[in-house]
Design a protein around this motif. Sequence first.
Motif, PDB file in Angstrom:
ATOM      1  N   UNK A 145      54.206 -55.466  46.901  1.00  0.00           N
ATOM      2  CA  UNK A 145      54.707 -54.245  47.539  1.00  0.00           C
ATOM      3  C   UNK A 145      56.189 -54.322  47.900  1.00  0.00           C
ATOM      4  N   UNK A 146      56.776 -55.530  47.846  1.00  0.00           N
ATOM      5  CA  UNK A 146      58.188 -55.641  48.214  1.00  0.00           C
ATOM      6  C   UNK A 146      59.005 -56.492  47.243  1.00  0.00           C
ATOM      7  N   UNK A 147      58.661 -57.756  47.108  1.00  0.00           N
ATOM      8  CA  UNK A 147      59.516 -58.696  46.387  1.00  0.00           C
ATOM      9  C   UNK A 147      59.774 -58.249  44.942  1.00  0.00           C
ATOM     10  N   UNK A 148      58.696 -58.004  44.183  1.00  0.00           N
ATOM     11  CA  UNK A 148      58.871 -57.618  42.779  1.00  0.00           C
ATOM     12  C   UNK A 148      59.444 -56.208  42.633  1.00  0.00           C
ATOM     13  N   UNK A 149      58.981 -55.225  43.436  1.00  0.00           N
ATOM     14  CA  UNK A 149      59.613 -53.900  43.363  1.00  0.00           C
ATOM     15  C   UNK A 149      61.097 -53.924  43.714  1.00  0.00           C
ATOM     16  N   UNK A 150      61.516 -54.872  44.580  1.00  0.00           N
ATOM     17  CA  UNK A 150      62.937 -54.962  44.941  1.00  0.00           C
ATOM     18  C   UNK A 150      63.804 -55.290  43.728  1.00  0.00           C
TER      19      UNK A 150
ATOM     20  N   UNK B 164      63.406 -53.984  40.837  1.00  0.00           N
ATOM     21  CA  UNK B 164      63.658 -52.672  40.231  1.00  0.00           C
ATOM     22  C   UNK B 164      64.723 -51.922  41.030  1.00  0.00           C
ATOM     23  N   UNK B 165      64.659 -52.040  42.354  1.00  0.00           N
ATOM     24  CA  UNK B 165      65.643 -51.365  43.213  1.00  0.00           C
ATOM     25  C   UNK B 165      67.042 -51.918  42.966  1.00  0.00           C
ATOM     26  N   UNK B 166      67.164 -53.235  42.922  1.00  0.00           N
ATOM     27  CA  UNK B 166      68.459 -53.860  42.665  1.00  0.00           C
ATOM     28  C   UNK B 166      68.974 -53.451  41.292  1.00  0.00           C
ATOM     29  N   UNK B 167      68.073 -53.437  40.320  1.00  0.00           N
ATOM     30  CA  UNK B 167      68.452 -53.072  38.958  1.00  0.00           C
ATOM     31  C   UNK B 167      69.018 -51.661  38.896  1.00  0.00           C
ATOM     32  N   UNK B 168      68.362 -50.729  39.594  1.00  0.00           N
ATOM     33  CA  UNK B 168      68.843 -49.344  39.603  1.00  0.00           C
ATOM     34  C   UNK B 168      70.175 -49.228  40.341  1.00  0.00           C
ATOM     35  N   UNK B 169      70.378 -50.056  41.349  1.00  0.00           N
ATOM     36  CA  UNK B 169      71.593 -50.010  42.167  1.00  0.00           C
ATOM     37  C   UNK B 169      72.820 -50.429  41.375  1.00  0.00           C
TER      38      UNK B 169
ATOM     39  N   UNK C 122      70.272 -62.623  49.963  1.00  0.00           N
ATOM     40  CA  UNK C 122      70.957 -63.413  48.934  1.00  0.00           C
ATOM     41  C   UNK C 122      69.920 -64.023  48.000  1.00  0.00           C
ATOM     42  N   UNK C 123      68.804 -64.479  48.565  1.00  0.00           N
ATOM     43  CA  UNK C 123      67.715 -65.027  47.754  1.00  0.00           C
ATOM     44  C   UNK C 123      67.167 -63.964  46.809  1.00  0.00           C
ATOM     45  N   UNK C 124      67.024 -62.721  47.302  1.00  0.00           N
ATOM     46  CA  UNK C 124      66.575 -61.628  46.440  1.00  0.00           C
ATOM     47  C   UNK C 124      67.556 -61.418  45.285  1.00  0.00           C
ATOM     48  N   UNK C 125      68.847 -61.446  45.595  1.00  0.00           N
ATOM     49  CA  UNK C 125      69.865 -61.262  44.564  1.00  0.00           C
ATOM     50  C   UNK C 125      69.821 -62.398  43.545  1.00  0.00           C
ATOM     51  N   UNK C 126      69.644 -63.625  44.026  1.00  0.00           N
ATOM     52  CA  UNK C 126      69.552 -64.772  43.128  1.00  0.00           C
ATOM     53  C   UNK C 126      68.283 -64.702  42.280  1.00  0.00           C
TER      54      UNK C 126
END
Length: 242
Positions: free
Chosen positions: A153-158, A160-165, A227-231
Motif C-alpha cells: 500500500x505504500x513502498x511499491x506504489x511510491x 510509481x509516484x516518484x516515477x511520475x514526479x 532518501x532510502x525510497x529514492x535509492x
Amino acid sequence: MADIKEISLKGLLAESFSYMRENCRAMMLFTLLHIVFLVAGFELTDGWADVFFLPWLVAYYLFWCFFFRFYFKRKPYLATWKLVDTLVPSTKILVLTFVVVTALLMLPLIPPFFGVGSPWAETYDIYLQRYMEDSRVVDAVTVVILTLTAPFVFYRPMMAWISSLIGRSGSLKSAFAKTKGNYWQMTFLAASFEILFVALEVAGQTLGIGNWLSIIAGSPLVIGFNVILAKTYDYFYLELER
C-alpha cells in the motif's frame, strides 16, 4: 519472465547514508524545514480539526515533491506540470491504504455471523467489545497491519509516484512488476522505522515533553527514510536514464 531483482538492505542503507553525508547541508536544511512543518501542523494548530490543516497538507505535499525532484536533479523543482501527474498515483496510494486497512480491521467482526446465538459467538463478542474499546489495542493492531501491508500500500506504489514526479510512467502495475520479490526487505524497513518512531513517542511522553522529541529527533529519520525510497527507485529503475 523478467528476472527478480532482490535489493540488499545493507547496500541500500550504506548508499543512503553515504548520500546524506555527501549532501549534509541540503539534508540538514530539509530536516529543519520538516521540523518547521510539523510544528506548524501539529503544535501551533489543532491538527486535522483545524481549518488551516488542508493548506498545510498541500504545502507539505509540495515539500516532498521538491525533495525528490532535488534528489533526482530535476529542475525546475516545483514550477512544473509534472506535479499534476503525481496526483493519480498518490490518490491510488491513499485509496489502496484505506481499502486494505479497513478490510483487515473489519475481519475480526465477521466470525460471529457464522455462529449467531451460539455460546462461542457470544463469548467472542464479549472479548471483541472489550478489546475494540481499548484504544491502545486498536492502535497497536492498526500499526501492525500498516507495517505488514506497507510493501503493497505504500513502498511499491511510491515507486510509481516518484516515477511520475520525474517525468516517467506512473503505472502501479509497472512498479509492482519491477519490485516483486522484495516483500520482507520492505517490511523490515517499515517495521524498523515504525519501532524507532514509537520509541521516540514513548520517550517523549515519559519525559513529559509531548510530541517534541518525535518532531525534532524524528525529522532526520523521516528525511533518511525518503532518501532510502529514492535509492530504492534508483535500484529498480536503474536502466532508465535520468
